[in-house]
Design a protein around this motif. Structure first.
Motif, PDB file in Angstrom:
ATOM      1  N   THR A 122      42.253  24.545  32.453  1.00 53.23           N
ATOM      2  CA  THR A 122      41.505  24.673  32.087  1.00 53.23           C
ATOM      3  C   THR A 122      42.005  25.049  30.824  1.00 53.23           C
ATOM      4  OG1 THR A 122      42.110  25.749  34.210  1.00 53.23           O
ATOM      5  CG2 THR A 122      41.081  27.373  32.566  1.00 53.23           C
ATOM      6  N   GLN A 123      42.529  25.141  30.375  1.00 49.10           N
ATOM      7  CA  GLN A 123      42.575  25.905  28.815  1.00 49.10           C
ATOM      8  C   GLN A 123      43.236  24.709  28.054  1.00 49.10           C
ATOM      9  OE1 GLN A 123      44.080  28.505  27.428  1.00 49.10           O
ATOM     10  NE2 GLN A 123      43.856  27.875  25.160  1.00 49.10           N
ATOM     11  N   PHE A 165      44.480  29.410  38.955  1.00 47.33           N
ATOM     12  CA  PHE A 165      44.066  28.260  38.112  1.00 47.33           C
ATOM     13  C   PHE A 165      43.563  26.671  38.424  1.00 47.33           C
ATOM     14  CE2 PHE A 165      49.181  28.497  37.900  1.00 47.33           C
ATOM     15  CZ  PHE A 165      49.319  26.748  37.637  1.00 47.33           C
ATOM     16  N   THR A 166      43.338  25.588  37.740  1.00 44.16           N
ATOM     17  CA  THR A 166      43.229  24.468  38.141  1.00 44.16           C
ATOM     18  C   THR A 166      44.352  23.964  36.925  1.00 44.16           C
ATOM     19  OG1 THR A 166      40.954  24.309  38.550  1.00 44.16           O
ATOM     20  CG2 THR A 166      41.717  21.675  37.966  1.00 44.16           C
ATOM     21  N   GLY A 167      45.472  22.505  37.252  1.00 42.61           N
ATOM     22  CA  GLY A 167      46.239  21.504  37.217  1.00 42.61           C
ATOM     23  C   GLY A 167      46.090  20.364  37.596  1.00 42.61           C
ATOM     24  N   GLN A 173      48.496  31.848  41.126  1.00 39.41           N
ATOM     25  CA  GLN A 173      50.337  32.222  40.584  1.00 39.41           C
ATOM     26  C   GLN A 173      49.979  34.018  41.128  1.00 39.41           C
ATOM     27  OE1 GLN A 173      47.477  33.624  36.611  1.00 39.41           O
ATOM     28  NE2 GLN A 173      48.811  32.435  35.223  1.00 39.41           N
ATOM     29  N   MET A 184      53.116  29.229  33.959  1.00 39.48           N
ATOM     30  CA  MET A 184      52.259  29.202  34.334  1.00 39.48           C
ATOM     31  C   MET A 184      51.680  29.856  35.108  1.00 39.48           C
ATOM     32  SD  MET A 184      51.448  25.137  34.827  1.00 39.48           S
ATOM     33  CE  MET A 184      51.310  24.792  33.018  1.00 39.48           C
ATOM     34  N   GLU A 239      48.253  22.208  33.108  1.00 37.18           N
ATOM     35  CA  GLU A 239      46.863  23.279  33.382  1.00 37.18           C
ATOM     36  C   GLU A 239      45.704  22.830  32.500  1.00 37.18           C
ATOM     37  OE1 GLU A 239      45.708  27.860  32.597  1.00 37.18           O
ATOM     38  OE2 GLU A 239      47.814  27.707  32.412  1.00 37.18           O
TER      39      GLU A 239
END
Length: 814
Positions: free
Chosen positions: A408-409, A381-383, A375, A329, A406
Motif C-alpha cells: 500500500t505504501q 493493509f495489503t501485503g 492490524q 506493520m 506492505e
C-alpha cells in the motif's frame, strides 16, 4: 510455512532462506517488491522496464571485452547504497547470480569477517570523499573456494548522488605467488619449531619445513624475527615474548592475515632458555564457527535495516522473532506483545489463512502472495507474503522464515515518483521552446507558458532587470481573489524577487508579512523567488501551504535555462553591434585608403617626376653642388614615400580580402633572376655581392606570378638593406620534393636578436625603432611576405644569428 502456521505443531519456521547458501534469503528479501503486482501496475511499468532492459543490454555487452566483472555502484542523495548493474561474469567468478537487487549485501556477506571491516571502511571513505576506490579483498565463494579480488571504481558525480563504475578482477594466483615468495605458512598441522634464548632456530621438523617452505639447514642459526619480520607488532610477537619472559606455557588461536588461515599455537619454555612452538591449522573449524555467528548476526542486522516485515516461527514456540518493521506493520508496541497474539488475528479473513496453508504445502513455500492483513486496531493493509522452510545450520531444528512487504505504501510512493517523473519530463519538453527564443522580449512570455504547463501555481510573475529597476514583464494570477498590482520596483526594495537575485538561488517567503515593503499582496501568503542570473527573477505564489522541494529544484533549473537564453541573446546583440562597428570601420578604412591613393599618390608622382626632370636639367647644364644634391634628395625621398604608400595599400588589400590570386603557372627561376637583375645596381652601389643560385632546371609551379615576384623582391631588398658593405646576399630556388618548392634568401648581415624574431612579421615592426633607428623603412615588407605566403598556401621560416646573418626559407606548393 508462514506466520499463520505459528501455532501448528507440524510446522516450524526460520527467518531467512539459505537454500542456495547464506545469501539466498537476502535475494528474496530484496526482491519482494517486484512480483505479485496487479496486471495494471505491470503494464504501467512496461515502458520503463524496456528502457532499463536496453541499458542493461549495453552494459552486459561490455563484459565480453573485459577481463573481469564490470559493475555500477550507486550512492543516492540520502546515502543509500546499491548495485545498479553487475556483469554476467559474477556467476563464474563469484558464484553469485548477477541480480543487482541486494547484490552488494550478498557480496559483503562472503567477505571474511577479518577483512570485512577494512573493506567497508574503504568503501565508506570512497563514498564520503567521492574519490577513486581500490581494494584487495578475499572472497569466499558459495562452493567454499576462497579467492582474492582486486576491486576498483571511478566516481561519476551526478545530480542525484554519485555512480561508481568499476571492475572486479581475480588476483588469486598473484596472492598465492606472493605467499610462496614470502614462505607464508600453508595449512599444515603438527609443525614443531624450537628457538634458543637468542631467538635463533635450533630445530625444524618436516612439517615445519613444509609450513615455511624452507629446509632446516637454511633456518638453523637465523633468528625468528629475521625469517618472519611480518610477525613484529602482532599478537604472535606479544605471546612469544611473554612466554620467553614468564617461562609459563601459553596456548592461543590467532589469524594469520597474509595466509588467510587460523592456527592453534602452543608455546612451551625449553630448559635451555629457548621456546618450542606447536602449530595446528584450525581454519576449517573457525570458518564453521564464523559462518554460524555471521548467520546469526545477519539475521539481526539485515532484518532490522529493511522495510519488509520479517519474522521467524517454530512449531513449539510460535513466533520467536520479528523485526521492528513487522511489529510496527501489525500495530503492536513490542515484540513480546506481538508474540503473545494469536496469528489468526493477523488476517482480515481468517479463512484465507487455511487456504494459504494448503498452498504452501503444495508448493513448498509462498512467493510474494498478495494478502489482506489486519492490524492490532482492526484496520487492514495489503501485503506480499513470502515463506520457506529451512533447516537450521546445526541440523537440529527446522525453521520457517517469512517476509511481509506492505505494498500500500509502496504504491503511494510509486505514484509519487511517477508524478515527479512526469513533471520533470514536462519541464524538459516545455523548455525546448524557451531555448529557441530569438529576442529578449519573448523570454518572459515563454517562461510563463512553462510555469503554467508544468507547475500551475496561482501566481506566476516574471520581472527583468533594466538599469537599477526590476521591471514586470509578465504576470498571471489565477483563482486569486486579490493579487498585488505589478509595477517597476527599485532593486534595493525588499522583494522576494530582489532577495533571490542577491542570493543567487531560490528564496521562499512563508509569509508576505515578513517583507519590508509597502506592497499589498492581497490573499497571497507564500511566495518563492527564483533568480534568472543577474537578468531578473521568476516569482510564484499561492494563498496557503508550502512549496515542494522538487518544485523548487525544477524552478531553479528553469531559471538556469532562462539565464542561458538571456545571456546568449545579450552576447549575440553585442556581437551584432561589434560586427556593425567593424563593418563601418572597414568602410571608413577603404574610403581613407582610396582617398590616400587619389589625394597623395597623384601629387607625389608629379613631385617625383619634377625632381627627376630637374636632376636631368642640372646634369645637362653641368651644374653640381648643393642644387644637384637637393634635386637628388627630393627624387629619392619621393621614391621612398611612393614605396611606403604602395606597401600600405598592398597590405590593406591583403587584410581586406581584396587581393586576388592568379593560378597560372609561374617559372620561379626566371622570376628570381629578373628580380636579382633589377636590384643588382642597388646592391652594387652598397658594395654588396648579390648571387643567384641555379637549380639546374627551371622550377615551374601553379602560383600567382605577381605574388611570388613581390615575395622575392621584398626578401632580397630586406637582405640588401641589412647587409653592410662587403657582405653577400644569396637567393636560391629549388624543388624540395614533388609537391613543394623552396625559395631561400640568405645574407651575411647584422642578424636578428632572438627576442625580436617573434615580431618581425608584424606590420610596421623593426628590431630598431624610433627616431634614432639605424635602418630606414616602413616595416611592411616582411608583413606583406608573410600574408602573401599564407595566401599561396605556403610557410615561411627564419634562422638568424646576431652579427652573423639571416636566412629566410619560403616553402610553396608546386
Amino acid at each position: 510455512m508462514n506466520l499463520f502456521h505459528a501455532l501448528d505443531p507440524t510446522h516450524v519456521t526460520y527467518l531467512l532462506v539459505f537454500g542456495a547458501g547464506a545469501v539466498g534469503g537476502l535475494l528474496g528479501l530484496m526482491a519482494f517488491g517486484f512480483v505479485g503486482r496487479p496486471a495494471e501496475t505491470r503494464r504501467r511499468e512496461a515502458a520503463s522496464d524496456g528502457r532499463q532492459a536496453a541499458r542493461d543490454a549495453r552494459l552486459e555487452a561490455l563484459t565480453e571485452t573485459m577481463p573481469g566483472v564490470p559493475y555500477e555502484f550507486r550512492v543516492g542523495p540520502d546515502g543509500e547504497q546499491s548495485i545498479a548493474f553487475i556483469g554476467d561474469g559474477a556467476t563464474e567468478l563469484l558464484g553469485l547470480a548477477p541480480e543487482p537487487d541486494g547484490f552488494y549485501e550478498r557480496f559483503v556477506e562472503h567477505i571474511p569477517e577479518s577483512h570485512r571491516g577494512e573493506f567497508l571502511r574503504s568503501v565508506e571513505e570512497a563514498v564520503t570523499t567521492r574519490s577513486r576506490w581500490r581494494q584487495e579483498v578475499p572472497f569466499d565463494r558459495p562452493d567454499g573456494e576462497r579467492i582474492w579480488l582486486l576491486g576498483s571504481a571511478e566516481p561519476d558525480l551526478q545530480e542525484k548522488g554519485v555512480l561508481f563504475r568499476g571492475l572486479l578482477l581475480n588476483i588469486t594466483e598473484r596472492i598465492d605467488e606472493e605467499r610462496r615468495r614470502e614462505q607464508v605458512i600453508r595449512r599444515v598441522t603438527d609443525a614443531i619449531v624450537e628457538v634458543d634464548a637468542e631467538w635463533c632456530f635450533t630445530l625444524v621438523n618436516d612439517q615445519a619445513e613444509a609450513l615455511y617452505g624452507m629446509k632446516e639447514e637454511h633456518l638453523l642459526g637465523r633468528t625468528l624475527w629475521d625469517v618472519f619480520p611480518r610477525t613484529k607488532g602482532t599478537r604472535f610477537e606479544e605471546e612469544y615474548r611473554r612466554v620467553m619472559r614468564s617461562r609459563e606455557p601459553v596456548r592461543f588461536e590467532e589469524h594469520f592475515e597474509r595466509m588467510g588461515a587460523w592456527f592453534d599455537i602452543q608455546i612451551y619454555p625449553n630448559p635451555d632458555g629457548g621456546l618450542a612452538f606447536y602449530f595446528d591449522d584450525v581454519t576449517e573449524r573457525k570458518e564453521r564457527e564464523e559462518q554460524l555467528r555471521e548467520r546469526e548476526e545477519l539475521l539481526r542486522s539485515i532484518t532490522e535495516n529493511v522495510s519488509e516485515g520479517i519474522y521467524r516461527s517454530t512449531s513449539e514456540e510460535g513466533i520467536v522473532y520479528a523485526n521492528s518493521a513487522f511489529v510496527e506493520m501489525f500495530g503492536y508496541e513490542s515484540r513480546d506483545e506481538l508474540r503473545a497474539a494469536d496469528p489468526s488475528t493477523f488476517y482480515a479473513d481468517p479463512a484465507e489463512r487455511e487456504a494459504l496453508y494448503r498452498q504452501e504445502d503444495e508448493q513448498g513455500g509462498l512467493d510474494r502472495v498478495e494478502v489482506q492483513f489486519q492490524q492490532n486496531d482492526g484496520s487492514t493493509f495489503t501485503g506480499l507474503l513470502s515463506t520457506q522452510q529451512v533447516d537450521a545450520p546445526d541440523g537440529n531444528q527446522v525453521y520457517n522464515d517469512g517476509a511481509v512487504t506492505e505494498i500500500t505504501q509502496r504504491k503511494r510512493q510509486e505514484q509519487m515518483l511517477k508524478s515527479r517523473r512526469r513533471k520533470i519530463e514536462a519541464l524538459y519538453r516545455a523548455t525546448s521552446g524557451l531555448l529557441s527564443v530569438e529576442n529578449r522580449d519573448a523570454v518572459p512570455g515563454r517562461i510563463a507558458e512553462v510555469l503554467q504547463e508544468v507547475f500551475g501555481f496561482p501566481l506566476r510573475h516574471i520581472g527583468l532587470v533594466e538599469g537599477e529597476m526590476l521591471v514586470p514583464k509578465k504576470t498571471v494570477g489565477e483563482d486569486l481573489s486579490r493579487m498585488p498590482e505589478p509595477k517597476a520596483q527599485p532593486l534595493s526594495e525588499d522583494l522576494v524577487a530582489t532577495r533571490a537575485i542577491q542570493a543567487g538561488e531560490a528564496v521562499v517567503v512563508e509569509s508576505t508579512g515578513g517583507l519590508e515593503n509597502d506592497l499589498d499582496y492581497g490573499t497571497l501568503s507564500t511566495l518563492a523567488g527564483i533568480p534568472i542570473g543577474g537578468h531578473g527573477a521568476v516569482v510564484v505564489g499561492k494563498e496557503a501551504g508550502t512549496f515542494d522541494a522538487l518544485d523548487l529544484r525544477l524552478l531553479e533549473v528553469l531559471g538556469g535555462y532562462a539565464t542561458l537564453v538571456l545571456g546568449r541573446l545579450e552576447r549575440e546583440e553585442r556581437l551584432v553591434q561589434a560586427r556593425e562597428e567593424a563593418e563601418e570601420a572597414a568602410q571608413l578604412k577603404s574610403a581613407m585608403l582610396a582617398n590616400i591613393s587619389h589625394e597623395v599618390r597623384t601629387p607625389l608622382m608629379s613631385m617625383i617626376g619634377s625632381a627627376d626632370l630637374l636632376r636631368e636639367d642640372l646634369e645637362e647644364a653641368g651644374l653640381e653642388g648643393e642644387p644637384a644634391e637637393m634635386a637628388e634628395q627630393i627624387f629619392r625621398s619621393g621614391q621612398r614615400l611612393r614605396e611606403t604608400l604602395d606597401s600600405v595599400l598592398e597590405l590593406s588589400r591583403l587584410e581586406s580580402g581584396a587581393y586576388t590570386l592568379d593560378d597560372d603557372s609561374a617559372y620561379l627561376g626566371v622570376i628570381v633572376r629578373e628580380v636579382a637583375q633589377e636590384l643588382h645596381l642597388r646592391a652594387h652601389e652598397k658594395g654588396i655581392r648579390l648571387e643567384v643560385g641555379s637549380p639546374g632546371a627551371s622550377v615551374e609551379a601553379g602560383l600567382d606570378e605577381t605574388a611570388v615576384r613581390r615575395i622575392v623582391r621584398n626578401l632580397v631588398e630586406n637582405a640588401i638593406k641589412f647587409t653592410p658593405e662587403g657582405g653577400k646576399v644569396q637567393v636560391r630556388v629549388e624543388p624540395e620534393d614533388e609537391e613543394t618548392v623552396v625559395l631561400a634568401v640568405e645574407d651575411t648581415g647584422v642578424g636578428i636578436a632572438e627576442e625580436a624574431r617573434e615580431d618581425i612579421f608584424d606590420a610596421f615592426k623593426q628590431e630598431s625603432e624610433g627616431l634614432d633607428r639605424e635602418y630606414e623603412g616602413s616595416g611592411l615588407g616582411l608583413s606583406i611576405v608573410d600574408r602573401l605566403t599564407t595566401m599561396l598556401g605556403g610557410t615561411i621560416e627564419v634562422e638568424s644569428e646576431k652579427g652573423t646573418g639571416t636566412r629566410f626559407a619560403v616553402r610553396l606548393p608546386r
